[in-house]
Design a protein around this motif. Sequence first.
Motif, PDB file in Angstrom:
ATOM      1  N   PHE A  51       0.802  -1.224   0.000  1.00 18.95           N
ATOM      2  CA  PHE A  51       0.000   0.000   0.000  1.00 18.95           C
ATOM      3  C   PHE A  51       0.824   1.257   0.000  1.00 18.95           C
ATOM      4  CE2 PHE A  51      -3.789  -2.257   0.246  1.00 18.95           C
ATOM      5  CZ  PHE A  51      -3.709  -3.251   1.203  1.00 18.95           C
ATOM      6  N   GLY A  52       2.097   1.157   0.109  1.00 20.06           N
ATOM      7  CA  GLY A  52       2.915   2.347   0.016  1.00 20.06           C
ATOM      8  C   GLY A  52       3.157   2.995   1.362  1.00 20.06           C
ATOM      9  N   PHE A 117      -0.331  -1.555  -5.088  1.00 18.61           N
ATOM     10  CA  PHE A 117      -1.708  -1.251  -5.454  1.00 18.61           C
ATOM     11  C   PHE A 117      -1.873   0.168  -5.958  1.00 18.61           C
ATOM     12  CE2 PHE A 117      -4.058  -4.940  -4.783  1.00 18.61           C
ATOM     13  CZ  PHE A 117      -3.653  -5.597  -3.631  1.00 18.61           C
ATOM     14  N   GLU A 118      -0.872   0.971  -5.772  1.00 20.84           N
ATOM     15  CA  GLU A 118      -0.972   2.351  -6.250  1.00 20.84           C
ATOM     16  C   GLU A 118      -0.581   2.496  -7.701  1.00 20.84           C
ATOM     17  OE1 GLU A 118      -0.016   5.970  -3.611  1.00 20.84           O
ATOM     18  OE2 GLU A 118       1.284   4.360  -2.889  1.00 20.84           O
ATOM     19  N   THR A 119      -0.171   1.393  -8.332  1.00 20.65           N
ATOM     20  CA  THR A 119       0.305   1.514  -9.711  1.00 20.65           C
ATOM     21  C   THR A 119      -0.824   1.944 -10.622  1.00 20.65           C
ATOM     22  OG1 THR A 119       1.643  -0.403  -9.203  1.00 20.65           O
ATOM     23  CG2 THR A 119       1.585   0.317 -11.497  1.00 20.65           C
ATOM     24  N   LYS A 120      -0.565   2.992 -11.386  1.00 20.27           N
ATOM     25  CA  LYS A 120      -1.604   3.463 -12.308  1.00 20.27           C
ATOM     26  C   LYS A 120      -1.389   2.823 -13.656  1.00 20.27           C
ATOM     27  CE  LYS A 120      -1.868   7.900 -10.032  1.00 20.27           C
ATOM     28  NZ  LYS A 120      -2.245   9.291 -10.128  1.00 20.27           N
ATOM     29  N   LYS A 121      -2.442   2.856 -14.434  1.00 21.23           N
ATOM     30  CA  LYS A 121      -2.394   2.371 -15.810  1.00 21.23           C
ATOM     31  C   LYS A 121      -1.942   0.923 -15.910  1.00 21.23           C
ATOM     32  CE  LYS A 121      -0.710   6.681 -17.648  1.00 21.23           C
ATOM     33  NZ  LYS A 121       0.113   7.275 -18.678  1.00 21.23           N
ATOM     34  N   ARG A 233     -10.478  -1.468 -10.963  1.00 23.16           N
ATOM     35  CA  ARG A 233      -9.755  -1.089 -12.186  1.00 23.16           C
ATOM     36  C   ARG A 233     -10.586  -1.329 -13.432  1.00 23.16           C
ATOM     37  NH1 ARG A 233      -3.810  -0.412 -11.497  1.00 23.16           N
ATOM     38  NH2 ARG A 233      -3.590  -0.455  -9.239  1.00 23.16           N
ATOM     39  N   LEU A 236     -12.749   1.560 -13.852  1.00 25.76           N
ATOM     40  CA  LEU A 236     -11.996   2.726 -14.331  1.00 25.76           C
ATOM     41  C   LEU A 236     -11.729   2.621 -15.814  1.00 25.76           C
ATOM     42  CD1 LEU A 236      -9.264   3.723 -11.800  1.00 25.76           C
ATOM     43  CD2 LEU A 236     -11.388   4.847 -12.359  1.00 25.76           C
ATOM     44  N   GLN A 237     -11.422   1.399 -16.240  1.00 28.71           N
ATOM     45  CA  GLN A 237     -11.126   1.233 -17.651  1.00 28.71           C
ATOM     46  C   GLN A 237     -12.321   1.618 -18.509  1.00 28.71           C
ATOM     47  OE1 GLN A 237      -9.982  -2.726 -18.548  1.00 28.71           O
ATOM     48  NE2 GLN A 237      -8.576  -2.029 -20.122  1.00 28.71           N
ATOM     49  N   LEU A 244     -13.101   9.030 -23.181  1.00 28.34           N
ATOM     50  CA  LEU A 244     -12.414   9.250 -24.451  1.00 28.34           C
ATOM     51  C   LEU A 244     -13.411   9.489 -25.562  1.00 28.34           C
ATOM     52  CD1 LEU A 244      -9.523   9.107 -25.643  1.00 28.34           C
ATOM     53  CD2 LEU A 244     -10.073   6.804 -26.343  1.00 28.34           C
ATOM     54  N   GLU A 247     -14.981  12.874 -25.253  1.00 28.38           N
ATOM     55  CA  GLU A 247     -14.091  13.961 -25.645  1.00 28.38           C
ATOM     56  C   GLU A 247     -13.954  14.048 -27.146  1.00 28.38           C
ATOM     57  OE1 GLU A 247     -10.862  14.032 -22.280  1.00 28.38           O
ATOM     58  OE2 GLU A 247     -10.067  14.686 -24.217  1.00 28.38           O
ATOM     59  N   GLU A 248     -13.758  12.889 -27.768  1.00 22.75           N
ATOM     60  CA  GLU A 248     -13.501  12.920 -29.204  1.00 22.75           C
ATOM     61  C   GLU A 248     -14.711  13.426 -29.950  1.00 22.75           C
ATOM     62  OE1 GLU A 248      -9.567  11.730 -29.408  1.00 22.75           O
ATOM     63  OE2 GLU A 248     -10.895  12.285 -31.047  1.00 22.75           O
ATOM     64  N   PHE A 249     -15.878  13.006 -29.508  1.00 23.46           N
ATOM     65  CA  PHE A 249     -17.066  13.330 -30.277  1.00 23.46           C
ATOM     66  C   PHE A 249     -17.722  14.622 -29.857  1.00 23.46           C
ATOM     67  CE2 PHE A 249     -16.616  10.181 -32.944  1.00 23.46           C
ATOM     68  CZ  PHE A 249     -17.391   9.038 -32.908  1.00 23.46           C
ATOM     69  N   ARG A 250     -17.314  15.104 -28.724  1.00 21.81           N
ATOM     70  CA  ARG A 250     -18.068  16.234 -28.196  1.00 21.81           C
ATOM     71  C   ARG A 250     -18.130  17.383 -29.183  1.00 21.81           C
ATOM     72  NH1 ARG A 250     -19.028  18.310 -22.806  1.00 21.81           N
ATOM     73  NH2 ARG A 250     -18.175  16.360 -22.067  1.00 21.81           N
TER      74      ARG A 250
ATOM     75  N   LEU B 406     -16.614  12.321 -38.441  1.00 24.87           N
ATOM     76  CA  LEU B 406     -15.674  13.122 -37.664  1.00 24.87           C
ATOM     77  C   LEU B 406     -15.180  14.320 -38.433  1.00 24.87           C
ATOM     78  CD1 LEU B 406     -13.643  10.384 -35.826  1.00 24.87           C
ATOM     79  CD2 LEU B 406     -15.223  12.003 -34.870  1.00 24.87           C
ATOM     80  N   TRP B 477     -25.671  13.943 -21.441  1.00 19.99           N
ATOM     81  CA  TRP B 477     -24.423  13.342 -21.000  1.00 19.99           C
ATOM     82  C   TRP B 477     -23.353  14.363 -20.668  1.00 19.99           C
ATOM     83  CZ3 TRP B 477     -21.753  15.278 -25.043  1.00 19.99           C
ATOM     84  CH2 TRP B 477     -22.379  15.322 -26.285  1.00 19.99           C
ATOM     85  N   ARG B1000      -5.441   5.547   3.795  1.00 21.30           N
ATOM     86  CA  ARG B1000      -5.267   6.552   2.762  1.00 21.30           C
ATOM     87  C   ARG B1000      -6.022   6.114   1.516  1.00 21.30           C
ATOM     88  NH1 ARG B1000      -0.496   7.380  -0.372  1.00 21.30           N
ATOM     89  NH2 ARG B1000       0.141   5.322   0.369  1.00 21.30           N
ATOM     90  N   PHE B1002      -6.394   5.997  -2.586  1.00 22.29           N
ATOM     91  CA  PHE B1002      -5.563   6.118  -3.790  1.00 22.29           C
ATOM     92  C   PHE B1002      -6.407   6.722  -4.911  1.00 22.29           C
ATOM     93  CE2 PHE B1002      -2.725   3.927  -1.497  1.00 22.29           C
ATOM     94  CZ  PHE B1002      -2.716   2.537  -1.545  1.00 22.29           C
ATOM     95  N   LEU B1004      -6.504   6.279  -8.732  1.00 26.88           N
ATOM     96  CA  LEU B1004      -5.880   5.478  -9.773  1.00 26.88           C
ATOM     97  C   LEU B1004      -6.081   6.063 -11.159  1.00 26.88           C
ATOM     98  CD1 LEU B1004      -6.681   1.850  -8.650  1.00 26.88           C
ATOM     99  CD2 LEU B1004      -4.488   2.994  -8.677  1.00 26.88           C
TER     100      LEU B1004
END
Lengths: 279, 1017
Positions: A51-52, A117-121, A233, A236-237, A244, A247-250, B406, B477, B1000, B1002, B1004
């Motif tokens: 956990f860091g 566990f703190e590793t991102k991506k 995770r 989150l994915q 994404l 954002e792209e289509f907005r 697009l 949205w 704490r 996190f 992510l």
Amino acid sequence: MKRILLILIGIALLLQPALVRAAAQTPSGACLQAVNKELSREQRIYRTMLFGFTKAADAPLGDRRYDKEGNAWIKMRKNSWRSQTKGFGGATWSDAQMDLMVERDFMAATPVRRGIFETKKALTSELIPPLLQSFRAFRCRVEAVCKAVSLSIPQSGSTEGKILKVETPGCMDFAMSPVEACMLGAEKDADGTFAHKGDEAVARTYCTHVGQQLLERESDVLKLAVSYDAAYRSLLQFAGHFDLFLEEFRTSISTPIRQAVSLLGQLQQIPCFISQCDE
Amino acid sequence: MLICSGFLAALGASAVHAEHFSISKNPPASFEEIKKVVTEDIPKDLKKAQCGGWDTDQSVVGKIPVVTGVPGRDADPLGNIRSGMAKRNDNFIFPDEPTTKGLATACQPNVGNKDDPASQTIKVLQWTGFGPAENKREIEVPHPYFEDPPCVWRAGGEKLQPPLNEAKCREFCEFVNSPLFTFWDCRVSAPILDDAGNVVGTQCIQDGQKYTCTQDWIDLPFDGGDPNNSVDANLAGIIPQLKQFCDPNAPHPAAGLSNARSCRGEACRTVEGNNAPYMSYYRSYEASYRRDPVITDKNTDIASNNAQVACYGLYREFDPKTKVMEKEDQRCVIQMDVSQYPKSQQGKGDTKSDLADPDPSGPILRDPTFKESEDLWYQNLGGGMSFLNDKVFSEEFAKDLSTALLTADEAKQRAAQPFVDPKKTVADAALVRAFDDTVSNERGDKRTVTEWWQRLETDANRIFTRPVVRLFLPPAWSFGIDALDPILVQNANSPEGSDPAAVIRSDPRMLSIEAQLNAKEDTLGQVAKLLERNLLFTTQEEIIPFVYPLGSVTEFRAVKQAWITWRAIQKGADGSAPFPGEDEVNALIEKLEQYAIQAEGVRTLRAELPRYIGQLTARQQEIAAEIAAWEEKNLTAYRDYLVGLKQMDELRSTWRTLQQKYIDFHDKTNMPWCKNDRFTTSIYSLVSLWLPQREGQQGLDLDSDDVGSCEAQDGLPRFCVPENEKDLVFDFTHMEFTRAKTPVKIPVLKPTLVRLQLPLPPGHTETIQDPKALELPDFPPVPSIFAALSQQPFPQIKKPINAPDIIEVNRLLPSEPRMEQWKDVLTRATTVITNMNEAYKQFWDSIQMFDPAWREREKMPEPTCDTEDGPVPMQPLDCCGFGKVHCVHPEPDLLERIKRIGDRPAVLVKEDFQARGDPRKLPECDPKDHVCQTVLPEERSQVQGWQVQMPKESPDAETMIEKLRTNLREQTLTPAAEIRGNIPYEESATELYPVFDVPRAFDLRPPVKSSSSSSTQ
């Protein structure tokens, strides 16, 4: 009559903790305490792997840390760590001091690290190998502690300059100093056996017993943590993909839609000269 | 009233107009449908048309009929081109011989009493009996009694039954000329001399009869009898001669002023001084018109015709432009054979090529630089659509629609600006003008009824287009609203036809984000529910750890009892023996009792969380209540608005009926056959009967649309159009719901209960070693966070200064007096248009009603005249009575009327296109030429919308949660990390530290970049 019975039962219950306290007086008791200390340290260090561990300045108020001797310190105010261990009653450590004195893995350069566990991506599957490795290391450490304890038991005298070479199957060799409280050698009887066989029995069996329980518990906790992490995770994915998309289509879609909307409002007011529009 | 545009409505051979061509209301499902309509249906319909079209090679000169043989006024056809009518020549023309014939009488009408023959006498001069014949005295002689029209009056005031006709008029002439209405007079007298030569008397030596009404000698030979006897004349012989006076066709006797006689030419025009003392009471004209034929695709134009006209009653001449025609002025009948006209006047000009009135703006080219090999979007087909260029789409984009989208084309709003020049906002082309019979020389090109009607249309469109209340919502949205919330899911049932686009349309995220409040009744309620639902807070739990003694009342009391027992033993049997530490023991026992009492207090901790949540809910309820109050106020107003709209619906249907009447006038009443009335002369008498007068105006009020104000009750009616109306827009696009971003943190107490280490009494025989160890501190108070929480700022709803208003119903709906005024206007306008229809129908029916083919088409019976003996059949030249049946033409504008009947066919020629109006100049809508649809200005109340604002936190200050944690931590631990108050917990202070550890969190999420193309694989 009933009342006296209750009182007696109450007294009997009350007396139980007293037994433990009585045990604190025996030599094996001190060894047990030392074992507890060592094992809890190993467990805390293992947890920091997962956990860091932050610098003392970044710790929130109420956070507790342990120094190299295993004393507990609590952060009562910003930049102010206090402890009620004997001898530190009035002392206040600053964050810098705490960073210096905090317990650490003797093989690590610094105690401050980012947890696995703190590793991102990263997917949880990618985290499994380091997690398992940490757990194996933890197991090795626990066994090493117990080995060190059993090696210390026949010893006596001071620990100055004594280094034990601890070998455990499947782990690397550690060089550890003997556990002072478990050096029951000084208590040897005149015939060379230990005066208190009971103490020795306790001292020898306690560590493995507790260590086993500790490992079991930590492996269950790790399973729980990994499953939670995997679920989080994945969420989150998905959220990331959707962000994404948005954002792209907005701009390319919502701009014409917004323009079309204001157009729609005006369309119904465009002059129309065919008789159908008289409806 | 005539309106011409590029195409005239089609007329069937039966002269009943065909249905207007209309396109199906359903939107076309494919381009093929559009193609079919454009290339097949419309040309087919045009082919069916019997007249219409244009031919700019022909000129109108010579094609306006030239009429002879009837009285009236002529005109210069092109003298007032822009008015659409001819420039009238005010000189009155009266046709002369030989086409005009008639009958006139010198006798006066209305002499005496109709029912009393004895009163029907006049005074004439007769020889006294003495002296020369010039000695006259007055006597009373019978006089014929008659009223206007004279033809049906006979002896003794007897009135014949209608209809009037030439035969009856002749009989009247003979009746008036009968010997009954002559009297004896002496021409020459001579004195009677006695033998002495003295005059002893006078005798008439030459006598004669005089006409009563003219007092002229009847100078035809007859047997006069004894000159001195006035009653022995035998006048039977002169009767044929007198009758001869009465034949309009016979040549006019040169001399002899009989009571009544025929007249010819100008002599029949018996106005002041002309042909006195005669008054013409019957005239017959032979009219004819002639013009050049118009070349059409059928070339059957009848360009000349003859007519017989008969006018009854005493001659009256007036100018219909200044004098309002009354029913009594409608005295003439026209007999003309128009039975061929419905067929012969058909004929079309051009309808396709060589537009006579082209759109000067030219076609729109949004993208003049389009290259077929490069550009993906083709924008040049119309102003509002872009099409994919198939070539580029297939080759470069591999028919991948998502990538094509697009590179979307910018759909700029252009539909309201269909012009190449974006600065232009109104069309250049001005239509060929409508015109009507109110045009006069003095008023230039003013056409009263046309302009009145055009203004009425513009105003009606304004008042029937109620202001709209619109609601802008941000896309679902973009700010965390539930996309499937019912308010945003519209049109769940897709229209008929399996349209693949409907799938996309039904995805709520792609739908239009505008909800018009006048679309659904419940929309406003839905909006309010939407706001309420989405203002619910999300919550997040925050742990507040703390330590509290685990207290069991039983345990405390057990320990206390143990001490009491021990103390009793120490004190001995009588309880009086002192022992060391007695005071401390007593104090301990007291304390233990207190502990027992206060231990239960920990249960109050259970109430902490519900109290806080209750407060939060109360705050949320306040927010919901604000929205509910807004909704309530607006709903009531909105419901009233809907009720009012229903009333407008009734008015609207009245208006539609009126519009239809107007259309029927143009297409049916005034179109008995294909004709083009442009450049003929105004027939003011057609206008007299229905054009309302303004107050105080004398004569024909051609400007009766110039009423002072819209409230005026005279003249042509006008709507009072409300001003200052606006469309309201509630703009919620900037509304923010911050719930997704910052949830409300709810502190939850997490107590750790730790047992107390209570001192137990030593053995019975032992004493207290250290009395100080028996000191127990006070039981710690139950910590409460609620008090601290109540002072924290709560999330609240923030309404900016311009909060959404209540829809003000008064702004949207007309107030009651306005509705009344509009109803009144519609009623009066309906009367005007109905009467207009009647007047023109009367005119056209009058010349057609003797045509059996017309009667069969129109399902009309044979024309009859109502008499006391029942209906009597009529001849074309009979007149049933002034203004009755077909006797409806006033005499002074017969020329204009014949000219109108002889109109050219309905093909627009060169000069027709010169009668056009002016292009529109903003911001006016000139009713001379334009009917406009106005758009209300928009008032956007409120751009920010409501915001639910979480209380702001400064990044350095401790948050509330942190403060609470510190608060509770320090209730257990002193700043020096000792146990506060020496509470005898079993654990040492250091062993309590882990309780206060909060794990704490996190984050992510990877750091946000503007265009992250990294994969998360």
